[in-house]
Design an enzyme around this catalytic site. Structure first.
Site: not given
Ligand code: GRF
Length: 215
Positions: A93-94, A176, A109, A14, A16, A111, A145
């Protein structure tokens, strides 16, 4: 305009989510973090949410016989919070069409690659194996997709000759933490939207994603 209410979905550490919490707390991001939902009870991000006094929910995917039931439960749980935006932040999860259609145009999202390069898993190692000079991360709208919805913003980092996947991953994570709050800020301000299969910025179709830092 009323403040944008967001639900953040996580599965892990977490960081982000933390970037969003920090920017909200410092007043740089006008957002109400209504709920943090995890599919894992041991996700460290849940603790970050508790510390920030944000409601949490945990729905363990193993408790549901099929993906469709899990997604229906996700929708039912999130709907209680009436989110304007669903932020996937390391949610592993998808999601099925049930979920994506319910929140259509309102799911972002992040990525860890410069999409359309390297959708899916193990992006850092795959970028190293491919001999890429640049790697990074993409914030995109979620469609049916996998990792395929229209991109909003990308942050690029150089790949160094002796990089390990862990070193590269740390460099990508740092960018990020800049681009996700920026994309969310633009969504919350009504500047970006998903329409006719594209991302739009200030009513102009985005042909290419914005590049961080935005000029
Ligand atoms: C990040 O690298 C993001 O791009 C990917 O999962 C990771 C999540 O990292 N989808 P965090 O849990 O936010 O540290």
């Amino acid at each position: 305009m009323s403040i944008c209410s967001a639900a953040v979905l996580i599965s892990g550490s977490g960081t982000n989510l933390q970037a969003l919490i920090d920017e909200t707390a410092s007043g740089k991001l006008d957002l109400e973090l209504s709920v943090v939902l995890s599919n894992r009870s041991d996700a460290a991000g849940l603790e970050r949410a508790h510390k920030a006094d944000i409601s949490t929910e945990c729905l363990r995917h193993q408790d549901y016989p099929a993906r469709t039931q899990f997604d229906a439960a996700l929708v039912e749980t999130l709907d209680k919070y009436e989110p304007d935006l669903v932020i996937l932040a390391g949610f592993m999860r998808i999601l099925t069409a049930t979920f994506v259609n319910h929140f259509s145009g309102r799911i972002l999202n992040i990525h860890p690659s410069l999409l359309p390069k390297f959708p899916g898993l193990d992006t850092h190692q795959r970028a190293l194996d491919a001999g890429e000079e640049w790697h990074g991360s993409t914030v995109h709208f979620v469609t049916g997709e996998l990792d395929g919805g229209p991109a909003v913003i990308q942050g690029r980092v150089p790949v160094r000759p002796d990089d390990s996947a862990a070193e590269l991953s740390a460099r990508v994570l740092a960018v990020e933490h800049k681009i996700y709050p920026q994309a969310v800020r633009m969504f919350a301000a009504g500047r970006i939207e998903y329409r006719d299969g594209s991302a739009w910025l200030d009513d102009q179709r985005l042909i290419e994603p914005l590049q961080w830092p935005i000029k």
